[in-house]
Design a protein around this motif. Structure first.
Motif, short mmCIF file in Angstrom:
data_model
loop_
_atom_site.label_atom_id
_atom_site.label_comp_id
_atom_site.label_asym_id
_atom_site.label_seq_id
_atom_site.Cartn_x
_atom_site.Cartn_y
_atom_site.Cartn_z
N ARG A 1 -14.19 -11.29 -22.41
CA ARG A 1 -14.51 -11.04 -23.83
C ARG A 1 -13.63 -9.93 -24.40
O ARG A 1 -13.15 -10.02 -25.51
CB ARG A 1 -15.99 -10.68 -23.93
CG ARG A 1 -16.43 -10.43 -25.35
CD ARG A 1 -17.89 -9.91 -25.33
NE ARG A 1 -18.37 -9.80 -26.66
CZ ARG A 1 -18.96 -10.77 -27.34
NH1 ARG A 1 -19.16 -11.93 -26.77
NH2 ARG A 1 -19.35 -10.56 -28.56
N THR B 1 -11.06 -10.50 -27.57
CA THR B 1 -11.30 -9.80 -28.83
C THR B 1 -10.30 -8.66 -29.08
O THR B 1 -10.46 -7.90 -30.02
CB THR B 1 -12.75 -9.25 -28.88
OG1 THR B 1 -12.98 -8.40 -27.76
CG2 THR B 1 -13.75 -10.40 -28.89
N GLU C 1 -18.67 -12.35 -33.27
CA GLU C 1 -18.82 -11.89 -31.89
C GLU C 1 -20.31 -11.77 -31.59
O GLU C 1 -20.96 -10.83 -32.02
CB GLU C 1 -18.11 -10.56 -31.71
CG GLU C 1 -16.62 -10.64 -31.97
CD GLU C 1 -15.90 -9.31 -31.88
OE1 GLU C 1 -16.48 -8.34 -31.33
OE2 GLU C 1 -14.77 -9.22 -32.37
N SER D 1 -21.09 -15.09 -26.54
CA SER D 1 -20.20 -16.10 -27.13
C SER D 1 -19.35 -15.51 -28.25
O SER D 1 -19.63 -14.43 -28.78
CB SER D 1 -21.01 -17.27 -27.69
OG SER D 1 -21.79 -16.86 -28.80
N LEU D 2 -18.31 -16.26 -28.58
CA LEU D 2 -17.47 -15.99 -29.75
C LEU D 2 -17.40 -17.30 -30.52
O LEU D 2 -17.22 -18.36 -29.92
CB LEU D 2 -16.06 -15.57 -29.34
CG LEU D 2 -15.90 -14.31 -28.51
CD1 LEU D 2 -14.45 -14.17 -28.04
CD2 LEU D 2 -16.32 -13.09 -29.32
N TRP E 1 -16.42 -20.02 -27.76
CA TRP E 1 -16.22 -19.54 -26.40
C TRP E 1 -17.58 -19.10 -25.90
O TRP E 1 -18.23 -18.26 -26.52
CB TRP E 1 -15.29 -18.32 -26.39
CG TRP E 1 -13.88 -18.59 -26.78
CD1 TRP E 1 -13.36 -18.55 -28.03
CD2 TRP E 1 -12.81 -18.90 -25.91
NE1 TRP E 1 -12.02 -18.83 -27.98
CE2 TRP E 1 -11.66 -19.05 -26.69
CE3 TRP E 1 -12.71 -19.08 -24.53
CZ2 TRP E 1 -10.42 -19.36 -26.14
CZ3 TRP E 1 -11.48 -19.38 -23.98
CH2 TRP E 1 -10.35 -19.52 -24.79
N PHE F 1 -19.75 -17.56 -22.51
CA PHE F 1 -19.53 -16.84 -21.26
C PHE F 1 -20.82 -16.75 -20.46
O PHE F 1 -21.85 -16.35 -21.00
CB PHE F 1 -19.04 -15.41 -21.54
CG PHE F 1 -17.94 -15.34 -22.54
CD1 PHE F 1 -16.65 -15.71 -22.21
CD2 PHE F 1 -18.18 -14.91 -23.84
CE1 PHE F 1 -15.62 -15.65 -23.14
CE2 PHE F 1 -17.16 -14.85 -24.77
CZ PHE F 1 -15.88 -15.22 -24.42
#
Length: 178
Positions: free
Chosen positions: A53, A57, A108, A112-113, A131, A133
Motif C-alpha cells: 500500500r 500510494t 484510500e 483497499s484502494l 486494489w 489487500f
C-alpha cells in the motif's frame, strides 16, 4: 496494443513495486466486451499489505516503480477522494509507440484502494480500478480489478490477447520489484 498493445502497461500502471523474491501471479484474466476491457489479477507477494500500500500510494514516485510510467504527480481531488493522480505512460509494441495520459481520483480505504478515471483529462472514456489487500502471514494477497474503455482504437480481434500478453509481462516485472 497500448497504443495498440501496451495498453496493458497503461491498464495496470499502478502496478507497482517492492521486491518480493518468491511472489506468484496466481490469476490473470482479460475480457473484452462492447469496447471495454475487464481485468482481474491476483498476486501473492512476500511482504505485508502495508508495504504494498505504501508503494502504491507514493504517487509522486510511480515512475521509479514501473518503467512504462514516464511521469506521475499527485494533486488535490474532489471529495470523497483522497488524491488526484496523473500519470503519463509510454506504451509500445514492436513497431509502434504512443504516450497515454491517465488521470484518476483515488480513495484510500482500509484494505483497499479505489481509483476512478477522469475521462476529460485522460485517454480513456471510462475506468475504475480496485486494489484489495489481504495479509496472509508473511505474505499479502493483492487482488487487482479494473474496467477500462480506451478513447482510442484498439483492434477488437487482437486486443484482448495482446493486452493479456502485455499485462502478464508487466505483472512479472511488478513481482520482481514488489
Amino acid at each position: 496494443m497500448k497504443p495498440h498493445l501496451q495498453l496493458a502497461v497503461l491498464l495496470m500502471p499502478l502496478l507497482v513495486t517492492v521486491y518480493a523474491a518468491a511472489s506468484d501471479l496466481l490469476r490473470l484474466d482479460v475480457a473484452y466486451d462492447a469496447g471495454r476491457y475487464r481485468l482481474r489479477a491476483d498476486l501473492l507477494v512476500d511482504t505485508s499489505a502495508a508495504a504494498v500500500r505504501r508503494l502504491l500510494t507514493d504517487y509522486d514516485h510511480l515512475a521509479d516503480l514501473n518503467r512504462s510510467i514516464k511521469r506521475s504527480e499527485v494533486g488535490a481531488a474532489p471529495t470523497p477522494y483522497d488524491a488526484r493522480v496523473k500519470t503519463e505512460i509510454r506504451a509500445c509494441i514492436p513497431v509502434y509507440c504512443r504516450t497515454l495520459r491517465r488521470v484518476e481520483d483515488v480513495r484510500e480505504l482500509d484494505g483497499s484502494l479505489i481509483a476512478v478515471i477522469v475521462p476529460e483529462q485522460s485517454d480513456f472514456r471510462y475506468g475504475r480500478t480496485e486494489w484489495l489487500f489481504q495479509d496472509r502471514g508473511s505474505q499479502v494477497l493483492v487482488q487487482y480489478r479494473a474496467e477500462m474503455e480506451p478513447a482510442f482504437s484498439v483492434p477488437p480481434l487482437l486486443g484482448p490477447a495482446l493486452i493479456k500478453q502485455g499485462i502478464a509481462r508487466e505483472l512479472r516485472n511488478l513481482l520482481d520489484n514488489l
